[in-house]
Write a protein that holds these residues in place. Sequence first.
Motif, PDB file in Angstrom:
ATOM      1  N   ASP A  60       0.815  -1.225   0.000  1.00 37.51           N
ATOM      2  CA  ASP A  60       0.000   0.000   0.000  1.00 37.51           C
ATOM      3  C   ASP A  60       0.847   1.272   0.000  1.00 37.51           C
ATOM      4  N   ASN A  61       2.153   1.137  -0.098  1.00 38.32           N
ATOM      5  CA  ASN A  61       2.996   2.338  -0.096  1.00 38.32           C
ATOM      6  C   ASN A  61       3.801   2.419  -1.389  1.00 38.32           C
ATOM      7  N   GLU A  62       3.570   3.488  -2.135  1.00 44.87           N
ATOM      8  CA  GLU A  62       4.182   3.654  -3.451  1.00 44.87           C
ATOM      9  C   GLU A  62       5.631   4.131  -3.382  1.00 44.87           C
ATOM     10  N   ASN A  63       6.058   4.559  -2.198  1.00 47.22           N
ATOM     11  CA  ASN A  63       7.321   5.301  -2.150  1.00 47.22           C
ATOM     12  C   ASN A  63       8.457   4.654  -1.363  1.00 47.22           C
ATOM     13  N   LEU A  64       8.160   3.584  -0.638  1.00 48.41           N
ATOM     14  CA  LEU A  64       9.209   2.920   0.143  1.00 48.41           C
ATOM     15  C   LEU A  64       9.535   1.565  -0.469  1.00 48.41           C
ATOM     16  N   PHE A  65      10.814   1.356  -0.774  1.00 48.08           N
ATOM     17  CA  PHE A  65      11.241   0.124  -1.442  1.00 48.08           C
ATOM     18  C   PHE A  65      12.354  -0.544  -0.629  1.00 48.08           C
ATOM     19  N   ILE A  66      12.461  -1.853  -0.813  1.00 47.43           N
ATOM     20  CA  ILE A  66      13.576  -2.560  -0.177  1.00 47.43           C
ATOM     21  C   ILE A  66      14.213  -3.534  -1.174  1.00 47.43           C
ATOM     22  N   ALA A  67      15.435  -3.884  -0.870  1.00 45.35           N
ATOM     23  CA  ALA A  67      16.135  -4.946  -1.615  1.00 45.35           C
ATOM     24  C   ALA A  67      17.043  -5.626  -0.602  1.00 45.35           C
ATOM     25  N   THR A  68      16.777  -6.892  -0.351  1.00 49.58           N
ATOM     26  CA  THR A  68      17.581  -7.615   0.643  1.00 49.58           C
ATOM     27  C   THR A  68      17.413  -9.119   0.433  1.00 49.58           C
ATOM     28  N   GLY A  69      18.200  -9.893   1.190  1.00 44.49           N
ATOM     29  CA  GLY A  69      18.027 -11.351   1.171  1.00 44.49           C
ATOM     30  C   GLY A  69      18.694 -12.025  -0.010  1.00 44.49           C
ATOM     31  N   PHE A  70      19.915 -11.609  -0.339  1.00 45.06           N
ATOM     32  CA  PHE A  70      20.552 -12.111  -1.560  1.00 45.06           C
ATOM     33  C   PHE A  70      21.245 -13.472  -1.399  1.00 45.06           C
ATOM     34  N   ARG A  71      21.263 -13.989  -0.196  1.00 42.50           N
ATOM     35  CA  ARG A  71      21.704 -15.372   0.058  1.00 42.50           C
ATOM     36  C   ARG A  71      23.078 -15.673  -0.553  1.00 42.50           C
ATOM     37  N   LYS A  72      23.987 -14.733  -0.440  1.00 47.59           N
ATOM     38  CA  LYS A  72      25.381 -14.887  -0.871  1.00 47.59           C
ATOM     39  C   LYS A  72      25.550 -14.785  -2.393  1.00 47.59           C
ATOM     40  N   TRP A  73      24.485 -14.437  -3.115  1.00 45.95           N
ATOM     41  CA  TRP A  73      24.609 -14.356  -4.575  1.00 45.95           C
ATOM     42  C   TRP A  73      24.271 -12.944  -5.050  1.00 45.95           C
ATOM     43  N   GLY A  74      24.737 -11.957  -4.293  1.00 46.91           N
ATOM     44  CA  GLY A  74      24.299 -10.578  -4.524  1.00 46.91           C
ATOM     45  C   GLY A  74      24.875  -9.892  -5.752  1.00 46.91           C
ATOM     46  N   MET A  75      25.906 -10.430  -6.390  1.00 47.66           N
ATOM     47  CA  MET A  75      26.414  -9.742  -7.578  1.00 47.66           C
ATOM     48  C   MET A  75      25.357  -9.751  -8.688  1.00 47.66           C
ATOM     49  N   THR A  76      24.702 -10.886  -8.864  1.00 51.77           N
ATOM     50  CA  THR A  76      23.630 -10.907  -9.870  1.00 51.77           C
ATOM     51  C   THR A  76      22.297 -10.454  -9.275  1.00 51.77           C
ATOM     52  N   THR A  77      21.915 -11.004  -8.104  1.00 51.14           N
ATOM     53  CA  THR A  77      20.594 -10.607  -7.581  1.00 51.14           C
ATOM     54  C   THR A  77      20.582  -9.134  -7.164  1.00 51.14           C
ATOM     55  N   GLY A  78      21.724  -8.594  -6.756  1.00 45.90           N
ATOM     56  CA  GLY A  78      21.798  -7.168  -6.451  1.00 45.90           C
ATOM     57  C   GLY A  78      21.608  -6.338  -7.712  1.00 45.90           C
ATOM     58  N   THR A  79      22.135  -6.827  -8.825  1.00 43.07           N
ATOM     59  CA  THR A  79      21.952  -6.128 -10.102  1.00 43.07           C
ATOM     60  C   THR A  79      20.512  -6.279 -10.589  1.00 43.07           C
ATOM     61  N   VAL A  80      19.942  -7.471 -10.363  1.00 46.92           N
ATOM     62  CA  VAL A  80      18.511  -7.661 -10.664  1.00 46.92           C
ATOM     63  C   VAL A  80      17.695  -6.638  -9.881  1.00 46.92           C
ATOM     64  N   ALA A  81      18.025  -6.473  -8.597  1.00 47.30           N
ATOM     65  CA  ALA A  81      17.294  -5.523  -7.754  1.00 47.30           C
ATOM     66  C   ALA A  81      17.375  -4.118  -8.351  1.00 47.30           C
ATOM     67  N   ALA A  82      18.569  -3.727  -8.772  1.00 46.76           N
ATOM     68  CA  ALA A  82      18.732  -2.382  -9.344  1.00 46.76           C
ATOM     69  C   ALA A  82      17.875  -2.221 -10.592  1.00 46.76           C
ATOM     70  N   MET A  83      17.800  -3.261 -11.417  1.00 49.56           N
ATOM     71  CA  MET A  83      17.010  -3.173 -12.651  1.00 49.56           C
ATOM     72  C   MET A  83      15.510  -3.101 -12.339  1.00 49.56           C
ATOM     73  N   ILE A  84      15.054  -3.944 -11.400  1.00 52.70           N
ATOM     74  CA  ILE A  84      13.623  -3.942 -11.054  1.00 52.70           C
ATOM     75  C   ILE A  84      13.233  -2.625 -10.394  1.00 52.70           C
ATOM     76  N   LEU A  85      14.034  -2.174  -9.422  1.00 55.62           N
ATOM     77  CA  LEU A  85      13.678  -0.949  -8.689  1.00 55.62           C
ATOM     78  C   LEU A  85      13.708   0.264  -9.609  1.00 55.62           C
ATOM     79  N   THR A  86      14.648   0.296 -10.526  1.00 54.60           N
ATOM     80  CA  THR A  86      14.680   1.396 -11.496  1.00 54.60           C
ATOM     81  C   THR A  86      13.382   1.430 -12.295  1.00 54.60           C
ATOM     82  N   ASP A  87      12.952   0.266 -12.771  1.00 54.10           N
ATOM     83  CA  ASP A  87      11.691   0.215 -13.523  1.00 54.10           C
ATOM     84  C   ASP A  87      10.509   0.640 -12.662  1.00 54.10           C
ATOM     85  N   MET A  88      10.462   0.155 -11.427  1.00 57.25           N
ATOM     86  CA  MET A  88       9.322   0.490 -10.560  1.00 57.25           C
ATOM     87  C   MET A  88       9.269   1.988 -10.296  1.00 57.25           C
ATOM     88  N   ILE A  89      10.417   2.575 -10.048  1.00 58.95           N
ATOM     89  CA  ILE A  89      10.454   4.016  -9.741  1.00 58.95           C
ATOM     90  C   ILE A  89      10.076   4.841 -10.971  1.00 58.95           C
TER      91      ILE A  89
END
Length: 513
Positions: free
Chosen positions: A354-383
């Motif tokens: 219900d909140n359009e303005n607060l985002f998170i990215a966490t829980g990469f389970r030791k594979w954050g080089m790709t999932t962290g980049t995935v997060a950046a791509m998804i969050l950029t699109d959402m914003i």
Amino acid sequence: MTNHNETDYVLPGKAESYWIATTPESNYPPISGDTHVDVAILGGGIVGITTAYLLKEAGVPSVAVIEADRIITGVTGHTTAKVTSQHGLIYDRLISKFGKQQAQQYAESNQAAIEKIASIVSSKGIACDFVRKPAYVYASSEESVGDIRNEVDAAQNLGISASFKADLPLPFKTYGAVCFSNQAQFHPRKYLRALARETEGDGCHIFEKTRALKIEGDGPVTITTDKGTIKAHKVIQATHFPIHDKPGMLFQRLYQSRSYVLGVRIEEHFPQGMFISAEEPVRSLRSQSAGEGELILVSGEGHRTGEGNEIDHYRNLEKWIRSVYSVNSINYHWSTQDVITVDHVPYIGRLTSDNENLFIATGFRKWGMTTGTVAAMILTDMILGRSNSWEEVYNPSRFKPLESAKTFFSQVAEATKGLIGDRIVPVHEKASQILPGEGAIVNIEGEKVAAYRNDAGVLHKLDPSCRHMGCIVSWNNAENTWDCPCHGSRYNATGEVIKSPAVYGLHKKNVNE
Ligand code: FES
């Protein structure tokens, strides 16, 4: 470094990650006064910097990255930096627990992250040791061969270029492996320092040594820091473990795992590829071209933060690498702490639906080089209000009862244990037994005290209750820190906070030794 524990084991090599040791420290200023931006991002690791870079590239006028310490010195500065969609054995499980459609989103997004990094490296001409390599998960025992074959089938079913390899060029017995071709590795700090340089300026900021203390409001959002206030239309928490939660959203659905890395030089030639075992304790190997010869990164020994003896885990890794290769030298040792979700898939998206303005990215389970980049791509699109076809699998509001319930309840039990102090096993009956350089939970005047004696013999006495939610901290004897087993806050030996979600240091305890 000598550690005064019962074994007198000397941790080998420099106590620093290779990535940090081989790049200059950054020097961005702290925030000063009040600032307004379109998007504020808490956390200067791979998610924060990549998202800021992508938003600026997309034309967002003002973005700020706010980092409590120096950028790329947290989890991203302590990774093994494998750039791969192969995250252990995951795809067979994802298909059965999430269904093929969401498993496909996971596979496609992580493959796309590899290509996104490759295209940025190429288009910006970033010298960051980016090299294409195959990635392997190998079976150390015959019992795991079925799991390996199932993973090959699952990955192929999702369109990944995966194959079964009966033999690996490793000097120990394996029973087959799943191979993903055309994966990659790089030097994360060389890559991200370049992205940070591209991002800073023209209305975009990187603020270092600025600790966020509080997030308030739904939009515009106000972030109070220890150096000033920042107002933003949108806020992303990319702080490893978020400092701001909604009741029941995240704290009980995330836990922390600590794992260890040695940087070693060996006599033998190391094969082309990145390798990881299917079984526990995990053994992971990759090479890295380094000035004075190739460095082999051997890692694993993961365990829940705040449990066990950290030095023992380094010793286990050293013993193992010496048993399989002729080790010429051990040049580095470091450890890291990763956040893991109860269903093992990261949380990327809106903190609450219900909140359009607060985002998170966490829980990469030791594979954050790709999932962290995935997060950046998804969050950029959402914003930017663009649709993204991978959002669903990472939605932080999801809850998969069949997959998550068991882990969820055991996680609640673990957290509760930490809160009531069941974990506490005082190492010393008396503070007088603590040697210089050591710390322990002790009873003084009937009260539990986190006690640390510095090299000059002065005893620092702290309240062991974590400033986040009150769990009892544990002494980390390899890094001389107080670590919280509940959600992973960390404090230095004298109690200053070094890792969120706590934002304040441990209270001093006024008791006589
Ligand atoms: Fe949550 Fe310590 S990190 S209680």
